[in-house]
Design a protein around this motif. Structure first.
Motif, mmCIF file in Angstrom:
data_model
loop_
_atom_site.group_PDB
_atom_site.id
_atom_site.type_symbol
_atom_site.label_atom_id
_atom_site.label_comp_id
_atom_site.label_asym_id
_atom_site.label_seq_id
_atom_site.Cartn_x
_atom_site.Cartn_y
_atom_site.Cartn_z
ATOM 1 N N UNK A 1 -4.347 -31.065 61.556
ATOM 2 C CA UNK A 1 -3.866 -32.411 61.822
ATOM 3 C C UNK A 1 -2.930 -32.802 60.682
ATOM 4 N N UNK A 2 -1.797 -33.399 61.042
ATOM 5 C CA UNK A 2 -0.825 -33.793 60.025
ATOM 6 C C UNK A 2 -1.417 -34.752 59.009
ATOM 7 N N UNK A 3 -2.372 -35.544 59.425
ATOM 8 C CA UNK A 3 -2.963 -36.537 58.521
ATOM 9 C C UNK A 3 -3.771 -35.891 57.394
ATOM 10 N N UNK A 4 -4.063 -34.606 57.515
ATOM 11 C CA UNK A 4 -4.772 -33.899 56.448
ATOM 12 C C UNK A 4 -3.873 -33.603 55.252
ATOM 13 N N UNK A 5 -2.554 -33.666 55.448
ATOM 14 C CA UNK A 5 -1.663 -33.365 54.325
ATOM 15 C C UNK A 5 -0.602 -34.434 54.092
ATOM 16 N N UNK A 6 -0.389 -35.337 55.043
ATOM 17 C CA UNK A 6 0.648 -36.360 54.883
ATOM 18 C C UNK A 6 0.027 -37.641 54.340
ATOM 19 N N UNK A 7 0.641 -38.186 53.326
ATOM 20 C CA UNK A 7 0.063 -39.313 52.602
ATOM 21 C C UNK A 7 0.527 -40.656 53.160
ATOM 22 N N UNK A 8 -0.326 -41.633 53.067
ATOM 23 C CA UNK A 8 0.017 -43.009 53.363
ATOM 24 C C UNK A 8 -0.817 -43.895 52.436
ATOM 25 N N UNK A 9 -0.187 -44.566 51.479
ATOM 26 C CA UNK A 9 1.259 -44.687 51.276
ATOM 27 C C UNK A 9 1.834 -43.514 50.488
ATOM 28 N N UNK A 10 3.180 -43.470 50.428
ATOM 29 C CA UNK A 10 3.876 -42.527 49.565
ATOM 30 C C UNK A 10 4.467 -43.293 48.385
ATOM 31 N N UNK A 11 4.412 -42.690 47.207
ATOM 32 C CA UNK A 11 4.974 -43.306 46.013
ATOM 33 C C UNK A 11 6.255 -42.580 45.631
ATOM 34 N N UNK A 12 7.362 -43.346 45.575
ATOM 35 C CA UNK A 12 8.687 -42.768 45.337
ATOM 36 C C UNK A 12 9.311 -43.339 44.064
ATOM 37 N N UNK A 13 8.500 -43.502 43.037
ATOM 38 C CA UNK A 13 9.003 -44.080 41.786
ATOM 39 C C UNK A 13 10.075 -43.221 41.138
ATOM 40 N N UNK A 14 10.073 -41.928 41.447
ATOM 41 C CA UNK A 14 11.035 -40.999 40.847
ATOM 42 C C UNK A 14 12.459 -41.228 41.359
ATOM 43 N N UNK A 15 12.633 -42.039 42.413
ATOM 44 C CA UNK A 15 13.967 -42.309 42.943
ATOM 45 C C UNK A 15 14.741 -43.289 42.072
ATOM 46 N N UNK A 16 14.027 -43.977 41.180
ATOM 47 C CA UNK A 16 14.666 -44.938 40.263
ATOM 48 C C UNK A 16 15.379 -46.071 40.994
ATOM 49 N N UNK A 17 14.859 -46.468 42.143
ATOM 50 C CA UNK A 17 15.385 -47.626 42.861
ATOM 51 C C UNK A 17 14.560 -48.852 42.478
ATOM 52 N N UNK A 18 15.222 -49.923 42.114
ATOM 53 C CA UNK A 18 14.524 -51.125 41.673
ATOM 54 C C UNK A 18 14.017 -51.923 42.868
ATOM 55 N N UNK A 19 12.810 -52.450 42.719
ATOM 56 C CA UNK A 19 12.221 -53.239 43.811
ATOM 57 C C UNK A 19 13.060 -54.463 44.151
ATOM 58 N N UNK A 20 13.618 -55.087 43.107
ATOM 59 C CA UNK A 20 14.332 -56.342 43.313
ATOM 60 C C UNK A 20 15.725 -56.132 43.901
ATOM 61 N N UNK A 21 16.279 -54.938 43.716
ATOM 62 C CA UNK A 21 17.653 -54.677 44.159
ATOM 63 C C UNK A 21 17.703 -54.469 45.676
ATOM 64 N N UNK A 22 18.827 -54.882 46.260
ATOM 65 C CA UNK A 22 19.011 -54.645 47.694
ATOM 66 C C UNK A 22 19.629 -53.257 47.882
ATOM 67 N N UNK A 23 19.173 -52.534 48.872
ATOM 68 C CA UNK A 23 19.713 -51.205 49.137
ATOM 69 C C UNK A 23 19.554 -50.914 50.625
ATOM 70 N N UNK A 24 20.404 -50.014 51.104
ATOM 71 C CA UNK A 24 20.399 -49.671 52.520
ATOM 72 C C UNK A 24 19.608 -48.385 52.741
ATOM 73 N N UNK A 25 19.339 -48.115 54.017
ATOM 74 C CA UNK A 25 18.595 -46.893 54.351
ATOM 75 C C UNK A 25 19.335 -45.653 53.855
ATOM 76 N N UNK A 26 20.661 -45.676 53.912
ATOM 77 C CA UNK A 26 21.446 -44.544 53.442
ATOM 78 C C UNK A 26 21.265 -44.348 51.929
ATOM 79 N N UNK A 27 21.115 -45.464 51.176
ATOM 80 C CA UNK A 27 20.883 -45.364 49.729
ATOM 81 C C UNK A 27 19.564 -44.663 49.438
ATOM 82 N N UNK A 28 18.517 -45.037 50.193
ATOM 83 C CA UNK A 28 17.211 -44.417 50.001
ATOM 84 C C UNK A 28 17.255 -42.942 50.381
#
Length: 337
Positions: free
Chosen positions: A166-193
């Protein structure tokens, strides 16, 4: 002029391989030395177990004798760690040569045996570096998997005792993407992510989990005159299937689920071979409504998963609150059943 231009690269590779091997051998010997010191301290401590303060006295005495000659590796704190090392891993033959002393130090701080075994197995299987292991522990990989999975199955998959079914055995929820260095307060588009994910693809694959390989970005799908573009396509060798990821920087809607379902159906009918398993779709979203997900999909759905992402690692308090919330929800479901 050299006859073979590969001579220098070949010799450099030989030197680097030998150096890496020598470093591993030295570290393994150092790890075994610390284990033996811990064993000897523990054995001596047991001789004076009738004295309540003997263990404290022993560690302090040893440090006073060893520190001047051998340095900071024999401070009171370090000697206590060696004793803990032996008590946590009491059988020398079960020590993993693939793990460095720095990784063992991280594992000693894990306060649960099942959790510790999980991280040992994952580190060995995925060849995690010290930094990668530290990040997975700090982001509570074990707890996040258990939030949506059966505890025994998660551990069995980690130990290679079974393949994930089952995919749920290896796929996480939530996912942590702190390594992307995107600021929470900043606006960004799906393409940016999406671009940030591609830039940090190795870290993203680590966060995704075991067995993932990158296939395509903005994969074009042509359906009777209309073109559609899938954000990210991966393949998972453990589940033996394609994994499609759609990115949503806003709250998840039922239209998003419908779009992803269409992409999954296309891959199942056009791209998937007969010996591969059904395609999995992941909606990676900033916010999700579990009710919308539940009622937008069939009750027996196993192929569409909504996973919320965070751009920062949570605090320990936040993690504990999330784990408690999920456990409470799980207990409520069990009572109703």
């Amino acid at each position: 002029m050299l006859q073979n231009q590969s001579l220098i690269p070949d010799i450099k590779a030989i030197i680097q391989t030998a150096r890496d091997k020598a470093i591993r051998v030295v570290d393994n010997e150092r790890t075994l030395m610390y284990w033996n010191i811990g064993k000897r301290i523990f054995e001596e401590e047991q001789q004076g177990k009738d004295r309540a303060d003997y263990g404290t006295y022993l560690i302090k005495f040893l440090s006073e004798q060893l520190l001047p000659e051998y340095g900071t590796g024999f401070s009171v704190r370090q000697l206590e760690r060696y004793r803990q090392f032996y008590r946590t891993f009491p059988i020398a033959t079960t020590l993993w040569t693939q793990l460095s002393w720095s990784q063992y130090k991280l594992l000693l701080a894990v306060d649960n045996q099942d959790k510790r075994e999980f991280y040992v197995a994952e580190t060995v299987k995925n060849n995690w570096t010290v930094r990668q292991l530290e990040r997975q522990i700090n982001s509570s990989l074990y707890e996040r998997l258990l939030m949506s999975s059966d505890r025994k199955d998660v551990l069995a998959v980690a130990r290679n005792e079974k393949l994930p079914s089952d995919a749920r055995e290896i796929i996480k929820d939530p996912m942590f993407l702190e390594f992307l260095d995107l600021k929470r307060e900043a606006s960004y588009y799906e393409r940016d992510l999406e671009t940030a994910i591609i830039t940090h693809l190795q870290d993203f694959l680590l966060e995704l989990g075991n067995g993932f390989a990158f296939v395509a970005r903005q994969k074009r799908i042509h359906i009777e005159g209309d073109d559609f573009f899938v954000d990210l396509v991966f393949y998972n060798r453990l589940l033996q299937c394609f994994v499609i990821i759609e990115i949503k920087t806003e709250k998840l809607t039922h239209q998003d689920i419908g779009q992803l379902q269409m992409y999954v159906n296309y891959y199942d009918r056009i791209e998937k071979s007969e010996n591969e398993n059904p395609t999995i779709g992941i909606l990676l979203c900033a916010k999700k409504n579990d009710g919308v997900v539940k009622f937008s999909l069939p009750e027996d759905n196993k192929n569409i998963i909504a996973s919320q992402y965070h751009l920062y690692l949570p605090t320990e308090k936040q993690l504990l609150e999330e784990v408690k919330k999920e456990l409470d929800n799980f207990e409520d479901i069990e009572e109703k059943e």
